[in-house]
Design an enzyme around this catalytic site. Structure first.
Site, short mmCIF file in Angstrom:
data_model
loop_
_atom_site.label_atom_id
_atom_site.label_comp_id
_atom_site.label_asym_id
_atom_site.label_seq_id
_atom_site.Cartn_x
_atom_site.Cartn_y
_atom_site.Cartn_z
N LYS A 65 37.86 41.05 44.55
CA LYS A 65 37.72 40.32 45.81
C LYS A 65 36.26 40.35 46.32
O LYS A 65 35.83 39.43 47.00
CB LYS A 65 38.62 40.92 46.89
CG LYS A 65 40.10 41.01 46.55
CD LYS A 65 40.84 39.72 46.87
CE LYS A 65 42.35 39.82 46.78
NZ LYS A 65 42.90 40.32 45.51
C1 LIG Z 1 43.91 39.91 44.65
C2 LIG Z 1 44.07 40.59 43.35
C3 LIG Z 1 44.70 39.94 42.26
C4 LIG Z 1 45.30 38.56 42.37
O1 LIG Z 1 44.33 37.57 42.53
P1 LIG Z 1 44.74 36.09 43.03
O2 LIG Z 1 43.45 35.41 43.29
O3 LIG Z 1 45.53 36.32 44.31
O4 LIG Z 1 45.56 35.47 41.98
C5 LIG Z 1 44.77 40.62 41.05
N1 LIG Z 1 44.29 41.88 40.91
C6 LIG Z 1 43.69 42.53 41.93
C7 LIG Z 1 43.21 43.93 41.71
C8 LIG Z 1 43.55 41.92 43.17
O5 LIG Z 1 42.96 42.58 44.21
#
Ligand SMILES: *Cc1c(COP(=O)(O)O)cnc(C)c1O
Length: 480
Positions: free
Chosen positions: A120
């Site tokens: 993120k």
């Molecule tokens: C948010 C997240 C995901 C999923 O990503 P999306 O963009 O919602 O598909 C997968 N792994 C981790 C560690 C995340 O924080």
């Protein structure tokens, strides 16, 4: 570049980047998309190969993102990217290094070396720069109010801490985050970061945020905004690392590779779809889900059926525990040739009945043949076995979300190289790592002292009045 809603009848009502930057949903309930995706040819890819090699990730980001923004000059954009993507924040001068798994045609694209050890940060760090830049330009300010069960909240706080004109009020369910996540968030001492532990579950927090946003006057008075996963700027920031990974794995402009993406809200893999639509030679986009397999079901059957709270299970890859994929409407809009009326009809039906079904249509055939999507899912046992195997055979330690990606990628092994996107570091999910390998994951030096300082968190009941008073008091003091 102008932006329109996925549900718009025409592109007439389009808006520039800086107008949609601070917004979530479009007024008609749809999601913003650029009117078209800029196309990138072999010559540009060759030029970008040199940009990445000679000037680094931030310069590549400014090139890619610059194609989507007319109302921020290139020099300013480059400066924002340079500030967002530093070796200091991402623990590596390459920002997104790519490493090979053993001697298989399988690679890891390391997206999780940022301040909160989850991917993120790739988008959120740039969003922090964009928000500060735009608010300053408008002489305005913003109060971000959100609810989090983990990665998004901490990533937003680390991106917004200490910034002019921005405060963050983040609601978390008391006692329900991992000790690492709590230590990360509650350890922040910046006055503009306000952590709230709500007596309840994640839904309690989310309902409070919704109720607060339903009060238009309050929202207006305190400039309440959000940083949720449907924000376009987050998505466009993520497009960049598909180019970076491709450039690091290939040597010529026509070489196709595939990506395997641990998927929840369809944000990460939607960025891959956009990169592919721009002309990046991506063969397949491998969607990997956990037991919450809403999307895996769609890619196999053409039926998109969202889940209720009881059907959404808590797994060992919690950041993928979703009941519906909030970015999915963007792909559906592309699939149906940006026909806003069809998108509206499908998502109205989804809101009414909890599902829609496009099996048997030409569009569903195109999902695989034209758009390159395939999918699979993993169970808890699959993830443990994958973590253990990579650890014992290759001395590579991966987190449970990445393990889901590796597990599914291996089912699609073909002639091409596959890059699995690593979405978190093992240290965030120590219990699962211990279960898989028998050992706790190493703590990277920069997290060694996490949780040692004082905790800054306000405890609150499920009480909208108390939340409003808290926003008014804290933000009122900051703005005074
Ligand atoms: C948010 C997240 C995901 C999923 O990503 P999306 O963009 O919602 O598909 C997968 N792994 C981790 C560690 C995340 O924080």
């Amino acid at each position: 570049m102008r932006y329109v809603s996925t549900r718009a009848a025409s592109a007439d009502a389009s808006e520039p980047f800086s107008d949609i930057l601070l917004e979530g949903l479009a007024p008609d309930g749809g999601l913003y998309l650029p009117v078209t995706y800029p196309r990138v040819d072999a010559q540009t890819l060759t030029r970008w190969r040199a940009v990445l090699a000679e000037q680094g990730y931030a310069a590549l980001a400014a090139e890619v993102i610059g194609l989507y923004i007319d109302d921020i000059g290139h020099d300013d954009l480059l400066e924002l990217c340079r500030r967002a993507y530093t070796a200091e924040k991402f623990g590596d001068p390459q920002i997104v290094p790519v490493t090979r798994i053993g001697d298989e045609p399988l690679w890891l694209g390391h997206l999780s070396n940022g301040p909160t050890a989850a991917f993120k940060d790739m988008a959120m760090q740039l969003l922090g720069e964009f928000f500060e830049y735009e608010l300053r330009r408008r002489s305005s300010w913003l109060t971000i109010v959100g609810a989090t069960s983990g990665d998004t909240g901490s990533s937003a706080e680390y991106a917004m801490r200490g910034r002019d004109g921005l405060s963050v009020v983040m609601l978390t369910p008391a006692g329900r985050m991992t000790p690492f996540q709590q230590a990360q968030m509650f350890g922040l001492q910046d006055p503009n970061i306000i952590n709230v532990a709500v007596d309840g579950v994640f839904d309690t927090c989310q309902d409070l945020v919704k109720a607060l946003n339903a009060d238009a006057e309050f929202k207006h008075r305190w400039h309440v905004g959000a940083v949720n996963s449907i924000n376009w700027a987050r998505l466009v920031a993520q497009v960049v690392y598909y180019f970076a990974c491709w450039l690091r794995v290939t040597t010529s402009a026509d070489e196709q590779i595939s990506f395997a993406v641990p998927t929840g809200n369809f944000g990460n893999v939607c960025a891959g779809h956009i990169a592919r639509s721009m002309g990046l030679p991506i063969k397949r986009l491998i969607v990997a889900t956990n037991e919450n397999d809403v999307l895996d079901e769609f890619f196999h059957t053409g039926r998109y059926r969202v889940r209720g709270a009881v059907e959404t299970v808590a797994t060992s890859s919690p950041s993928m525990d979703i009941s519906k994929a909030s970015n999915f409407e963007r792909f559906i809009a592309d699939l149906f040739g940006r026909d806003g009326a069809t998108v509206r009809r499908l998502f109205d039906q989804l809101a009414r009945t909890g599902e829609f079904d496009i099996s048997g249509t030409a569009q569903f055939t195109a999902v695989i043949q034209q758009y390159g999507f395939v999918s699979g899912h993993s169970s808890h046992a699959d993830r443990l076995a994958t973590i253990k195997r990579l650890w014992t055979t290759d001395q590579i330690l991966i987190d449970p979300h990445t393990a889901d990606g590796v597990h599914v990628a291996e089912q699609f092994a073909g002639d091409e190289q596959i890059v699995v996107l690593e979405t978190a570091l093992p240290v965030k999910f120590a219990d699962t790592i211990k279960e898989a390998t028998g050992e706790l994951p190493p703590v990277p030096p920069r997290f060694a002292h996490i949780g040692e300082g004082p905790r800054r968190v306000i405890e609150m009941g499920d009480d909208l009045g108390a939340l409003k008073k808290l926003v008014a008091d804290t933000v009122g003091t900051l703005r005074a």
